[in-house]
Design a protein around this motif. Structure first.
Motif, mmCIF file in Angstrom:
data_model
loop_
_atom_site.group_PDB
_atom_site.id
_atom_site.type_symbol
_atom_site.label_atom_id
_atom_site.label_comp_id
_atom_site.label_asym_id
_atom_site.label_seq_id
_atom_site.Cartn_x
_atom_site.Cartn_y
_atom_site.Cartn_z
ATOM 1 N N ARG A 26 -17.724 -0.815 -6.464
ATOM 2 C CA ARG A 26 -17.705 -0.169 -7.784
ATOM 3 C C ARG A 26 -16.402 -0.491 -8.519
ATOM 4 O O ARG A 26 -16.415 -0.828 -9.699
ATOM 5 N N ARG A 27 -15.280 -0.407 -7.806
ATOM 6 C CA ARG A 27 -13.980 -0.715 -8.424
ATOM 7 C C ARG A 27 -13.904 -2.182 -8.850
ATOM 8 O O ARG A 27 -13.325 -2.505 -9.877
ATOM 9 N N LEU A 28 -14.515 -3.060 -8.073
ATOM 10 C CA LEU A 28 -14.501 -4.484 -8.412
ATOM 11 C C LEU A 28 -15.243 -4.763 -9.718
ATOM 12 O O LEU A 28 -14.845 -5.644 -10.476
ATOM 13 N N THR A 29 -16.303 -4.031 -9.978
ATOM 14 C CA THR A 29 -17.087 -4.283 -11.189
ATOM 15 C C THR A 29 -16.637 -3.458 -12.386
ATOM 16 O O THR A 29 -16.929 -3.822 -13.521
ATOM 17 N N ALA A 32 -10.272 -4.246 -13.574
ATOM 18 C CA ALA A 32 -9.679 -5.571 -13.401
ATOM 19 C C ALA A 32 -8.634 -5.545 -12.288
ATOM 20 O O ALA A 32 -7.889 -6.503 -12.116
ATOM 21 N N ASP A 33 -8.592 -4.458 -11.514
ATOM 22 C CA ASP A 33 -7.623 -4.335 -10.423
ATOM 23 C C ASP A 33 -7.810 -5.468 -9.415
ATOM 24 O O ASP A 33 -8.930 -5.936 -9.180
ATOM 25 N N SER A 34 -6.721 -5.885 -8.817
ATOM 26 C CA SER A 34 -6.785 -6.955 -7.823
ATOM 27 C C SER A 34 -7.483 -6.454 -6.552
ATOM 28 O O SER A 34 -7.443 -5.255 -6.239
ATOM 29 N N PRO A 35 -8.105 -7.372 -5.815
ATOM 30 C CA PRO A 35 -8.707 -6.974 -4.535
ATOM 31 C C PRO A 35 -7.679 -6.336 -3.596
ATOM 32 O O PRO A 35 -8.008 -5.407 -2.868
ATOM 33 N N GLU A 36 -6.447 -6.809 -3.627
ATOM 34 C CA GLU A 36 -5.400 -6.225 -2.788
ATOM 35 C C GLU A 36 -5.161 -4.760 -3.154
ATOM 36 O O GLU A 36 -5.066 -3.886 -2.282
ATOM 37 N N SER A 37 -5.089 -4.479 -4.438
ATOM 38 C CA SER A 37 -4.893 -3.108 -4.906
ATOM 39 C C SER A 37 -6.088 -2.225 -4.545
ATOM 40 O O SER A 37 -5.931 -1.088 -4.098
ATOM 41 N N ILE A 38 -7.278 -2.754 -4.725
ATOM 42 C CA ILE A 38 -8.501 -2.007 -4.397
ATOM 43 C C ILE A 38 -8.562 -1.732 -2.897
ATOM 44 O O ILE A 38 -8.928 -0.629 -2.475
ATOM 45 N N ALA A 39 -8.187 -2.715 -2.091
ATOM 46 C CA ALA A 39 -8.190 -2.529 -0.629
ATOM 47 C C ALA A 39 -7.317 -1.351 -0.229
ATOM 48 O O ALA A 39 -7.722 -0.514 0.579
ATOM 49 N N ARG A 40 -6.122 -1.276 -0.807
ATOM 50 C CA ARG A 40 -5.230 -0.152 -0.496
ATOM 51 C C ARG A 40 -5.824 1.162 -0.992
ATOM 52 O O ARG A 40 -5.783 2.178 -0.297
ATOM 53 N N GLU A 41 -6.392 1.140 -2.197
ATOM 54 C CA GLU A 41 -6.931 2.360 -2.801
ATOM 55 C C GLU A 41 -8.084 2.957 -1.999
ATOM 56 O O GLU A 41 -8.186 4.169 -1.850
ATOM 57 N N VAL A 42 -8.968 2.099 -1.484
ATOM 58 C CA VAL A 42 -10.147 2.611 -0.782
ATOM 59 C C VAL A 42 -9.926 2.834 0.706
ATOM 60 O O VAL A 42 -10.801 3.342 1.391
#
Length: 70
Positions: A26-29, A32-42
């Protein structure tokens, strides 16, 4: 559900991984956050861990997912 989690900790791990991948997708779509940032967030910690879990669950990488569904 609580008993299932206590009796089968591997099922709890699987449920958490699925929930994290769902949240990451969901965050990816939606951002525009980077995958690295999303990985930490989730809760995956690193982009590499996110990528491994994403490939296992979704059968495509997080970047491919973003490109395909954004």
């Amino acid at each position: 559900m609580q008993r299932l989690v206590l009796d089968h900790p591997e099922d709890d791990l699987t449920l958490r991984t699925l929930a994290r991948v769902a949240f990451a997708s969901r965050r990816l779509t939606e951002t525009a956050d980077s995958p690295e940032s999303i990985a930490r967030e989730v809760g995956f910690g690193t982009e590499a861990t996110l990528r491994r879990a994403f490939l296992q669950v979704m059968r495509i990488s997080p970047i491919e997912y973003r490109e395909r569904f954004t």
